[in-house]
Motif scaffolding. Structure first.
Motif, PDB file in Angstrom:
ATOM      1  N   VAL A   7      35.788 -67.286 -24.197  1.00  0.00           N
ATOM      2  CA  VAL A   7      35.572 -68.238 -24.685  1.00  0.00           C
ATOM      3  C   VAL A   7      35.914 -69.269 -24.690  1.00  0.00           C
ATOM      4  CG1 VAL A   7      37.245 -68.526 -26.475  1.00  0.00           C
ATOM      5  CG2 VAL A   7      36.361 -66.523 -26.231  1.00  0.00           C
ATOM      6  N   TYR A   8      36.556 -69.932 -23.172  1.00  0.00           N
ATOM      7  CA  TYR A   8      36.502 -71.105 -22.588  1.00  0.00           C
ATOM      8  C   TYR A   8      35.439 -71.667 -22.110  1.00  0.00           C
ATOM      9  CZ  TYR A   8      41.830 -70.904 -24.515  1.00  0.00           C
ATOM     10  OH  TYR A   8      42.664 -70.459 -24.900  1.00  0.00           O
ATOM     11  N   CYS A  29      37.089 -65.730 -30.036  1.00  0.00           N
ATOM     12  CA  CYS A  29      37.580 -65.447 -29.251  1.00  0.00           C
ATOM     13  C   CYS A  29      38.472 -63.745 -30.372  1.00  0.00           C
ATOM     14  CB  CYS A  29      39.186 -66.777 -29.800  1.00  0.00           C
ATOM     15  SG  CYS A  29      40.962 -65.176 -29.916  1.00  0.00           S
ATOM     16  N   LYS A  30      39.773 -62.774 -29.627  1.00  0.00           N
ATOM     17  CA  LYS A  30      39.309 -61.753 -29.654  1.00  0.00           C
ATOM     18  C   LYS A  30      40.967 -62.104 -30.368  1.00  0.00           C
ATOM     19  CE  LYS A  30      35.051 -60.261 -29.513  1.00  0.00           C
ATOM     20  NZ  LYS A  30      34.894 -60.471 -30.528  1.00  0.00           N
ATOM     21  N   SER A  31      41.655 -63.054 -30.115  1.00  0.00           N
ATOM     22  CA  SER A  31      43.093 -63.046 -30.635  1.00  0.00           C
ATOM     23  C   SER A  31      44.150 -62.323 -29.760  1.00  0.00           C
ATOM     24  CB  SER A  31      43.444 -62.499 -32.082  1.00  0.00           C
ATOM     25  OG  SER A  31      42.664 -63.143 -32.824  1.00  0.00           O
ATOM     26  N   CYS A  32      43.900 -61.507 -28.399  1.00  0.00           N
ATOM     27  CA  CYS A  32      44.190 -60.780 -27.558  1.00  0.00           C
ATOM     28  C   CYS A  32      44.991 -61.100 -27.361  1.00  0.00           C
ATOM     29  CB  CYS A  32      43.117 -60.214 -26.604  1.00  0.00           C
ATOM     30  SG  CYS A  32      43.308 -61.701 -25.323  1.00  0.00           S
ATOM     31  N   MET A  33      45.597 -62.804 -27.397  1.00  0.00           N
ATOM     32  CA  MET A  33      46.779 -63.537 -26.925  1.00  0.00           C
ATOM     33  C   MET A  33      46.788 -63.795 -25.133  1.00  0.00           C
ATOM     34  SD  MET A  33      47.382 -65.316 -29.190  1.00  0.00           S
ATOM     35  CE  MET A  33      47.521 -65.138 -30.931  1.00  0.00           C
ATOM     36  N   ARG A  34      45.942 -63.168 -24.779  1.00  0.00           N
ATOM     37  CA  ARG A  34      45.984 -63.680 -23.246  1.00  0.00           C
ATOM     38  C   ARG A  34      46.403 -63.751 -22.472  1.00  0.00           C
ATOM     39  NH1 ARG A  34      41.847 -60.570 -18.611  1.00  0.00           N
ATOM     40  NH2 ARG A  34      43.218 -61.235 -16.590  1.00  0.00           N
ATOM     41  N   CYS A  35      45.557 -65.349 -22.485  1.00  0.00           N
ATOM     42  CA  CYS A  35      45.909 -66.814 -22.532  1.00  0.00           C
ATOM     43  C   CYS A  35      46.737 -67.386 -22.650  1.00  0.00           C
ATOM     44  CB  CYS A  35      44.338 -67.912 -23.036  1.00  0.00           C
ATOM     45  SG  CYS A  35      44.587 -67.368 -24.576  1.00  0.00           S
ATOM     46  N   TYR A  45      36.522 -62.836 -22.410  1.00  0.00           N
ATOM     47  CA  TYR A  45      35.322 -62.907 -23.596  1.00  0.00           C
ATOM     48  C   TYR A  45      34.223 -63.870 -23.309  1.00  0.00           C
ATOM     49  CZ  TYR A  45      37.623 -58.791 -25.912  1.00  0.00           C
ATOM     50  OH  TYR A  45      37.943 -57.585 -25.760  1.00  0.00           O
ATOM     51  N   CYS A  54      40.052 -64.900 -19.386  1.00  0.00           N
ATOM     52  CA  CYS A  54      39.268 -64.519 -21.157  1.00  0.00           C
ATOM     53  C   CYS A  54      38.255 -63.694 -20.292  1.00  0.00           C
ATOM     54  CB  CYS A  54      38.995 -65.522 -21.838  1.00  0.00           C
ATOM     55  SG  CYS A  54      38.315 -65.187 -23.436  1.00  0.00           S
ATOM     56  N   LYS A  79      48.082 -70.159 -30.292  1.00  0.00           N
ATOM     57  CA  LYS A  79      46.781 -70.274 -30.308  1.00  0.00           C
ATOM     58  C   LYS A  79      47.513 -70.648 -32.557  1.00  0.00           C
ATOM     59  CE  LYS A  79      43.387 -68.467 -28.413  1.00  0.00           C
ATOM     60  NZ  LYS A  79      42.218 -69.326 -28.047  1.00  0.00           N
TER      61      LYS A  79
HETATM   62  S1  SF4 Z   1      43.208 -65.432 -26.996  1.00  0.00           S
HETATM   63 FE1  SF4 Z   1      42.485 -63.088 -25.404  1.00  0.00          FE
HETATM   64  S2  SF4 Z   1      40.077 -63.007 -26.449  1.00  0.00           S
HETATM   65 FE2  SF4 Z   1      41.319 -64.724 -26.987  1.00  0.00          FE
HETATM   66  S3  SF4 Z   1      40.580 -67.376 -25.533  1.00  0.00           S
HETATM   67 FE3  SF4 Z   1      42.407 -66.009 -25.079  1.00  0.00          FE
HETATM   68  S4  SF4 Z   1      42.235 -64.593 -23.767  1.00  0.00           S
HETATM   69 FE4  SF4 Z   1      40.313 -65.317 -25.082  1.00  0.00          FE
END
Ligand code: SF4
Ligand code: SF4
Length: 459
Positions: A45-46, A64-70, A43, A41, A81
């Protein structure tokens, strides 16, 4: 080159855990991968997350910027999420959860907000949402927003301007009417419900002074060149010598009131020739013609009011601020007096883009009110309008903290305004005024494209 106007932001932490959009959930089947999706992530976040026992929440949602990568990268699909139910409850249909949370973020950090979630529409709506800005110049590097080499000016002039100058030989024959400049096309107002909250008032006024702009004020205790005392038409008007401008506020555009205001403004101008006199008018079907009538009689500054959703009140609730500003601008153009007049307009200004859009519709400057309360963590529940106590105790804020939050919000809006103007290929906000060639209106486009085929839509 003029000195570059810059707003210095310093982080101002929230008093309450901000409501966030998505909460994280995790099933208990971790594979223990070396390259964990959580570690990736960008950012952190974790890494930053903690459990806030005072509010019983996991803080990850705030970063969290809601990119949904994780969620996408987790090898065993155990991360997900979920929409936070509290998020859907805040604000209302105009001050949406997305607007509120973005404003809190801007007031905290003073930076342009980032969202990794993309935008999945809708692409048109009511109010400011049926208007798109033309960003076709975005590729020109010299005018490239906040990082560009060319200076983009956000200064505006306020007051009456002459349409031409007259000379007696080499001597100027005209008396120049009062006028001044502000480095920002934004003036502050304290929403009616917060009028008696001392901390809020002080924060708004100190922020106005710091940003070299002005704040409207209804009490007579506050004085200074950054204050615009606002008087009702029946009040005794005795402006302090430090005021650059006063406002005479009218409840309606009714004929007798207008005549009285015009007479009063004429008398004050004679006794205080250096003072800009602004007439405040609510938006209604008569606003545009009232402004034109007064402007023809040499009143040069107007403040058009809408409610917190940008609309008129009572039977005028169908009117939206941007349409009235547009109509007023066109009315003044038709009389060839647009450049003699300053139009300020406010109500429903909830995002930086609304500033650019209202100016493009014809306002010289924009008045911001409820967004300042949101910077102080307001949830726009509007219960204070019913004289209910505020859940987040905005009435008890520390004015120094409030000043920082408002300055931060304006730092972010200033940067966004510069970005929008850079992308439009404009180097000063004065040129954006009434520049509808740089914007598109959904209704006009729809009518142009589809009305010949399907007929005109009834709105
Ligand atoms: S959704 Fe994106 S910003 Fe949010 S925790 Fe996952 S990787 Fe990080
Ligand atoms: S009660 Fe508080 S949170 Fe609700 S609108 Fe008023 S100031 Fe904002």
């Amino acid at each position: 080159m003029p000195e570059k106007y810059h707003i210095h932001a310093e982080p101002a932490e929230p008093r309450y855990q901000p409501v966030f959009k998505l909460s994280s959930t995790e099933r208990d089947q971790c594979l223990g991968c070396n390259d964990c999706a959580k570690r990736n992530c960008i950012y952190d976040v974790y890494k930053k997350r903690e459990f806030l026992s005072s509010e019983l929440v996991d803080s990850s949602g705030s970063f969290c910027k809601s990119c949904m990568r994780c969620v996408q990268e987790c090898k065993n699909n155990i991360l997900s999420k979920l929409l936070n139910p509290e998020y859907t409850q805040i604000g209302n249909s105009y001050w949406t959860p997305a607007i509120l949370t973005s404003l809190w973020q801007q007031a905290h950090a003073g930076k342009i907000p980032v969202s990794g979630a993309g935008y999945d529409g809708p692409f048109s709506g009511t109010g400011f949402d049926d208007m798109w800005t033309d960003m076709s110049e975005i590729v020109r590097p010299t005018r490239d927003g906040i990082h560009g080499r060319e200076y983009i000016s956000t200064s505006i002039d306020i007051g009456t301007k002459l349409d031409r100058l007259h000379f007696n030989g080499q001597e100027l024959a005209d008396d120049l009417p009062p006028m001044f400049s502000l480095p920002l096309p934004i003036i502050f107002d304290v929403p009616r419900q917060a009028g008696t909250w001392r901390g809020v008032k002080q924060a708004v006024q100190q922020a106005a002074r710091k940003l070299q702009t002005l704040a409207f004020c209804d009490d007579r205790e506050s004085t200074g060149s950054h204050i615009i005392p606002r008087y009702s038409i029946n009040e005794k008007i005795e402006p302090d010598n430090s005021s650059k401008m006063i406002e005479i506020f009218l409840e309606s555009c009714e004929g007798q009131l207008i005549d009285k205001a015009e007479k009063l403004a004429g008398e004050i101008s004679k006794s205080k020739p250096g003072l800009v006199i602004c007439i405040g008018l609510p938006i209604s079907k008569n606003t545009a013609q009232t402004v034109v009538k007064l402007a023809k009689n040499k009143i040069g500054t107007f403040h058009l009011y809408a409610n917190h959703s940008g609309r008129g009140t009572g039977s005028d609730s169908d009117y939206f601020i941007k349409e009235i500003v547009r109509e007023t601008h066109r009315g003044l153009l038709a009389e060839s007096i647009r450049d003699c007049v300053t139009i300020l307009a406010g109500g429903g200004i909830a995002m930086a883009e609304h500033v650019a859009k209202l100016i493009a519709c014809g306002a010289d400057g924009v008045v911001v009110d409820n967004a300042l309360l949101v910077a102080l963590e307001c949830r726009m529940c509007l219960e204070c309008l019913e004289e209910e106590p505020c859940h987040v105790h905005i009435d008890a804020i520390d004015p120094q903290w409030g000043t920082k939050r408002i300055v931060n919000l304006l730092a972010s809006w200033h940067s966004q305004l510069i970005e929008v103007m850079g992308a439009m290929g404009l180097r000063e906000v004065r040129r954006l005024r009434g520049e509808t060639g740089r914007v598109m209106f959904f209704r006009d486009l729809e009518e142009e494209c589809y009305a010949p085929i399907f007929g005109k839509r009834v709105w």
